[in-house]
Each structure stands twice: as C-alpha cells, then as structure tokens.
Motif scaffolding. Structure first.
Motif, PDB file in Angstrom:
ATOM      1  N   GLY A   1     -18.972   4.141   7.214  1.00 35.08           N
ATOM      2  CA  GLY A   1     -20.226   4.872   7.393  1.00 35.08           C
ATOM      3  C   GLY A   1     -21.132   4.783   6.179  1.00 35.08           C
ATOM      4  O   GLY A   1     -22.355   4.817   6.302  1.00 35.08           O
TER       5      GLY A   1
ATOM      6  N   LEU B   1     -11.418   9.235  -1.672  1.00 43.99           N
ATOM      7  CA  LEU B   1     -10.779   8.316  -0.722  1.00 43.99           C
ATOM      8  C   LEU B   1      -9.285   8.234  -0.970  1.00 43.99           C
ATOM      9  O   LEU B   1      -8.481   8.195  -0.033  1.00 43.99           O
TER      10      LEU B   1
ATOM     11  N   GLU C   1     -12.877   7.560   9.750  1.00 42.56           N
ATOM     12  CA  GLU C   1     -12.004   7.387   8.597  1.00 42.56           C
ATOM     13  C   GLU C   1     -11.777   5.903   8.252  1.00 42.56           C
ATOM     14  O   GLU C   1     -10.983   5.591   7.373  1.00 42.56           O
TER      15      GLU C   1
ATOM     16  N   PHE D   1     -11.456  12.650  10.702  1.00 48.14           N
ATOM     17  CA  PHE D   1     -12.345  13.745  10.308  1.00 48.14           C
ATOM     18  C   PHE D   1     -13.715  13.444  10.892  1.00 48.14           C
ATOM     19  O   PHE D   1     -13.997  12.306  11.278  1.00 48.14           O
TER      20      PHE D   1
ATOM     21  N   GLY E   1     -16.573   8.431  -4.045  1.00 49.99           N
ATOM     22  CA  GLY E   1     -15.372   8.156  -3.263  1.00 49.99           C
ATOM     23  C   GLY E   1     -14.158   7.703  -4.056  1.00 49.99           C
ATOM     24  O   GLY E   1     -13.079   7.536  -3.487  1.00 49.99           O
TER      25      GLY E   1
ATOM     26  N   MET F   1      -5.323   7.050   7.120  1.00 49.56           N
ATOM     27  CA  MET F   1      -6.162   8.233   6.924  1.00 49.56           C
ATOM     28  C   MET F   1      -6.267   9.024   8.219  1.00 49.56           C
ATOM     29  O   MET F   1      -6.423   8.449   9.281  1.00 49.56           O
ATOM     30  N   ARG F   2      -6.190  10.369   8.107  1.00 50.47           N
ATOM     31  CA  ARG F   2      -6.354  11.212   9.274  1.00 50.47           C
ATOM     32  C   ARG F   2      -7.827  11.264   9.690  1.00 50.47           C
ATOM     33  O   ARG F   2      -8.704  11.075   8.864  1.00 50.47           O
TER      34      ARG F   2
ATOM     35  N   THR G   1     -12.241   2.511   6.455  1.00 52.55           N
ATOM     36  CA  THR G   1     -12.844   2.055   5.192  1.00 52.55           C
ATOM     37  C   THR G   1     -13.631   0.772   5.449  1.00 52.55           C
ATOM     38  O   THR G   1     -13.438   0.090   6.467  1.00 52.55           O
TER      39      THR G   1
ATOM     40  N   LYS H   1      -6.349   9.515   1.694  1.00 47.99           N
ATOM     41  CA  LYS H   1      -5.266   8.643   2.165  1.00 47.99           C
ATOM     42  C   LYS H   1      -3.890   9.211   1.852  1.00 47.99           C
ATOM     43  O   LYS H   1      -2.963   9.045   2.624  1.00 47.99           O
TER      44      LYS H   1
ATOM     45  N   LEU I   1     -19.050   2.630  -8.370  1.00 50.94           N
ATOM     46  CA  LEU I   1     -18.978   3.611  -7.284  1.00 50.94           C
ATOM     47  C   LEU I   1     -18.971   5.032  -7.826  1.00 50.94           C
ATOM     48  O   LEU I   1     -19.669   5.902  -7.331  1.00 50.94           O
TER      49      LEU I   1
ATOM     50  N   CYS J   1     -11.943  -0.708  -0.454  1.00 52.87           N
ATOM     51  CA  CYS J   1     -10.978   0.300   0.028  1.00 52.87           C
ATOM     52  C   CYS J   1     -11.450   1.709  -0.293  1.00 52.87           C
ATOM     53  O   CYS J   1     -10.893   2.677   0.217  1.00 52.87           O
ATOM     54  N   LEU J   2     -12.442   1.843  -1.198  1.00 49.70           N
ATOM     55  CA  LEU J   2     -12.903   3.175  -1.613  1.00 49.70           C
ATOM     56  C   LEU J   2     -14.232   3.546  -0.974  1.00 49.70           C
ATOM     57  O   LEU J   2     -14.865   4.512  -1.365  1.00 49.70           O
ATOM     58  N   MET J   3     -14.668   2.739  -0.022  1.00 44.44           N
ATOM     59  CA  MET J   3     -15.943   3.028   0.628  1.00 44.44           C
ATOM     60  C   MET J   3     -15.669   3.196   2.114  1.00 44.44           C
ATOM     61  O   MET J   3     -14.938   2.395   2.709  1.00 44.44           O
ATOM     62  N   LEU J   4     -16.252   4.227   2.715  1.00 46.31           N
ATOM     63  CA  LEU J   4     -16.114   4.384   4.155  1.00 46.31           C
ATOM     64  C   LEU J   4     -17.098   3.455   4.859  1.00 46.31           C
ATOM     65  O   LEU J   4     -18.192   3.180   4.332  1.00 46.31           O
TER      66      LEU J   4
ATOM     67  N   PHE K   1     -17.642  12.951  10.279  1.00 48.78           N
ATOM     68  CA  PHE K   1     -18.380  12.390   9.152  1.00 48.78           C
ATOM     69  C   PHE K   1     -19.868  12.662   9.329  1.00 48.78           C
ATOM     70  O   PHE K   1     -20.435  12.368  10.383  1.00 48.78           O
TER      71      PHE K   1
END
Lengths: 293, 156
Positions: free
Chosen positions: B65, A36, B20, A4, A32, A1-2, B22, A40, A109, B60-63, A6
């Motif tokens: 943060g 997400l 970024e 950013f 997400g 991931m690039r 995860t 990616k 989620l 994998c879908l949660m940051l 937050f």
C-alpha cells in the motif's frame, strides 16, 4: 504477517482523526523499519487491528528555520538529515548520529520521528537532541502541545503519546542552532550495530569557560538521559582537558547501565566516562575549527 | 485488501492484495519478479533491496500500500534482452559473487551508489554495501568491481 485494516492518512490531522476513530488496537506506520519487523515477529497480543500509514502526510516533512528554532519534521528520514545543508553546517553532530543508524536502505526509510517514538534506549537520534534541549510537538484530537524531549520518553519503548496522538516535529531552540555539539557511538562493530553506549555533548564557549553544558547519554538507562552532575560541574568552569575528564567520571553517576549479552554494566560505565570526555573534546574542536575559519 | 497501481521497471502494473502484503511479496508473488530475495525479512540483510522513487530501500520493510503510485526499479529492470547491465557484466567478469543470493541486492546498491557518486572511494563503497550481507565473498571483489565500473565510465 497477520491481517489488519490499512488506512493512508493525507496529513497530520487526518492521521489523528483515523487514530481517534480506530484506537486503541492501532499502530502508526511511518518509515516501517521497526514496525514491519514487529508486525511480522511480535507476539499476537501486540498485534494491531488497524495500521494508519502516515508516510504520505507531507505536513510532517521538511527541515526549516522557524521563529522558535530549527524545525525537523517527524517524517524526515535519517538520509535527509545527513544531506540537509543547514544541519550539516550548524549541527554536524546530528549528521554523525544519523549516519550511525542502520544502513543506506534503512536510513532512506527510517524517520527521525519513528526513532524517537519507538523509544528504544539505545536510539542514536536521542542523545544529540537531548544535548540540544530539543522540544517535540505532539498533535492530538485537542490540538497541539509541546514538551521538552527528555519528558517525551517514560521507559523502554514507552512515550507520553496517547493512542490518538502523533509526533509532529522536533525543534532545536534558536539559541542552540549552531551550538558546538559532538556525538559518539560505541558498538561492537561498525555496520548496523546497536550502541553499547552513545553520548552527545554540547556547550557554548564563554571566554574560556563552559556555558550551558549539556550531555545526553543513550543505552545506559531506561530512556535517553541527561547527566546533571557532569553538567553542573562544568558550568562556568575553564575549558581544560582535566575538567572534561572529570565531567566524564561524574557522568557515570547519572546513568544506570545494565548487564546484558552485549556488555557488562561495568564496561558500559567505563565507556560513559571515556565517551563523554571525547564528546566534550569533539565539541570544543568544532568550536575551534569554526573560529579558525 | 488494498489496490495498488505502480510503475515497475518502466511498466504500469496493478494488483489487489491483502493489506499485510509487503512490496517484496508483491513483486515476487503478484508479478513473478523473483530477483529481489526474502532473506532476514527485517531489513538487516539487504537481499530484498530495490530502488523506489530513486531511493534504495528494503522491499521487505515497505507495505504494498505504501508503494502505490511509486516508481520501482528491481534487478530485472537493469539488463536488456541482449545485454547485461554494465554492473552485472563486471561482477560476472570479476567473479564478485559466489552463491549469488545477495547479488540482486548488492547490484542495486552498487547502481544507486554509482548514480549518486560516480567515483566513489573505498570507504564510500563499504558504506553503501553495509546494508547488504554476503557470507561468501568477503566483499573484496565487489568493491574491486565497483571501482572498475567507475573507472570504465570515467574513461568512456
């Protein structure tokens, strides 16, 4: 991931302020489950400089009756819809639709608002809300506004949301809370499938005739759409299997399905006719079941 | 960079990581908890499944943060130094896993299911495992194991 920047928003107005401050290369993060994956794997040109996390904005949560109707906060997850006592009782079609989305992990989620804002034509939350004449509330720097859900989408992955606006909630108008409704999805397998076609039908029963019939069709046009020719045909007609079948055939004309690697347009047209009829039958069954109680 | 302070398997942990990152990457690379696996990285395969604040999720879908302040349970939090968790023990006895890559995720889903529904039906088990892809076993022995655990608990 690039990389950013937050920022976590405290509440809806904080989110709007953060978006106004950092737009337009900014993305809103809720559940997400879509974002997400995009962060990616999407092309670099789509990459945001800033991500505003709204997942802690509690004023975007909650399922409750208000004067206008049933309010479902944008951050309500698919699991929360499935376990809400009022939705289970009044609008089980929303529970069925939520249950067909992803799997346990993604339903925990993923949010209703996210499903609507992502605006994928095959979204499973769309048809039922369309069939219930849902209204969405949008917040921006100039305050709040409400629009009918059918006006919210403008194309695949496109909505009327401006850069510094967010979706706040979805409202099912009071007269439609409890309206007999049924949702059906046809995918190529049971688990984690995208819909080839998804359909919801709702109507009030007036004596033995259809009153305010509504049909929502997903995955068969650039956005989730209604089926005005089928609805117009049914209004005031006797509730019979023949009329439901005829409405199914008419609904085909209201859609513009495409050919793709999942199915041909011809196959999707056949599905629309069958699923629309079955969704109407399902809504009527729910009405009869409630009457028998 | 974001600072995160969270509870993992009952222990307070802190880290400062790029925005970024995860939750999965945080677990594996900052805390060396490599039980949760990186599979599809888009929430389809369930190899990264963990429990956050009592909810089964794809890490994998949660940051990272977003996990700040939360309570995270991973596969490493189930067994004790002396004993496997009962779910792990029955999976082992029944031969429910072959290559094992999906195992941590499957076992977390099984734990979540049994916490919610002590005596799940086969359709309920299938539904709970639908977010965990296993390409070895065909799931039958996992379903049998989960039924066995439920029966064992009921008779205890």
């Amino acid at each position: 991931m690039r990389a950013f920047e937050f920022y976590a928003a405290r509440d809806a107005s904080d989110a709007v302020a953060l978006l106004a401050q950092h737009g337009p290369k900014v993305k809103v993060l809720a559940g997400g489950t879509d974002l997400l994956a995009d962060l990616k794997f999407a092309a670099a040109s789509h990459h945001p400089h800033v991500v505003v996390d709204i997942s802690r904005a509690d004023d975007l949560r909650g399922i409750e009756m208000i004067d206008q109707g049933l309010r479902i906060g944008a951050l309500v997850t698919h699991t929360e819809i499935m376990s809400s006592p009022i939705i289970r009782e009044q609008l089980p079609a929303l529970v069925d639709a939520a249950h067909t989305i992803g799997a346990v992990q993604t339903r925990n989620l993923g949010t209703l608002g996210g499903n609507l804002v992502t605006a994928v034509p095959s979204m499973d939350s769309g048809p039922t809300l369309v069939a219930l004449d849902a209204i969405v509330t949008i917040a921006g720097p100039d305050g709040k506004r409400q629009v009918p859900i059918t006006q919210f989408w403008t194309g695949p992955r496109k909505t009327i949301l401006k850069t510094s606006e967010i979706l706040v909630d979805v409202i099912i108008p009071k007269e439609n809370v409890g309206k007999p409704t049924h949702f059906l999805k046809f995918g190529l397998r049971k688990g984690q499938a995208l819909a080839l076609v998804n359909v919801a039908a709702s109507f009030h029963v007036n004596g033995n005739t259809f009153k305010a019939p509504r049909i929502g069709l997903g995955a068969v046009a650039p956005t989730v759409v209604t089926a005005p020719s089928a609805e117009g045909f049914l209004e005031g007609k006797p509730i019979t299997p023949e009329n439901m079948a005829e409405a199914g055939k008419l609904a085909v004309n209201d859609a513009k399905p495409i050919n793709d690697f999942r199915a041909s347009a011809t196959y999707r047209r056949d599905l629309i006719a069958v699923l629309t009829r079955r969704a109407l039958e399902g809504a009527y069954e729910l009405h009869m079941k409630r009457k028998a109680k | 960079m974001v600072s995160v302070s969270l509870t993992i398997n009952g222990e307070k942990r802190d880290a400062e990581v790029p925005s970024e990152t995860t939750l999965l990457k945080l677990l594996r690379e900052s805390f060396n908890l490599t039980g949760a696996k990186l599979g599809c990285d888009v929430g389809d395969c369930g190899a990264c499944t963990v429990i956050v604040d009592g909810k089964l999720v794809n890490s994998c879908l949660m940051l990272a943060g977003q996990a700040d302040g939360r309570d995270v349970l991973t596969i490493e939090g189930l067994a004790t130094a002396d004993n496997l968790h009962p779910i792990q023990r029955v999976f082992e006895e029944k031969g429910s896993l072959q290559c094992g890559f999906c195992g941590p995720g499957v076992i977390m889903s099984a734990k979540w299911l049994l916490d919610q529904t002590p005596n799940p039906s086969v359709p309920e088990i299938r539904d709970a495992l639908s977010g965990n892809l296993c390409r070895c076993t065909g799931y039958t022995k996992m379903i049998e194991a989960i039924q066995t655990i439920a029966r064992d608990r009921a008779t205890q």
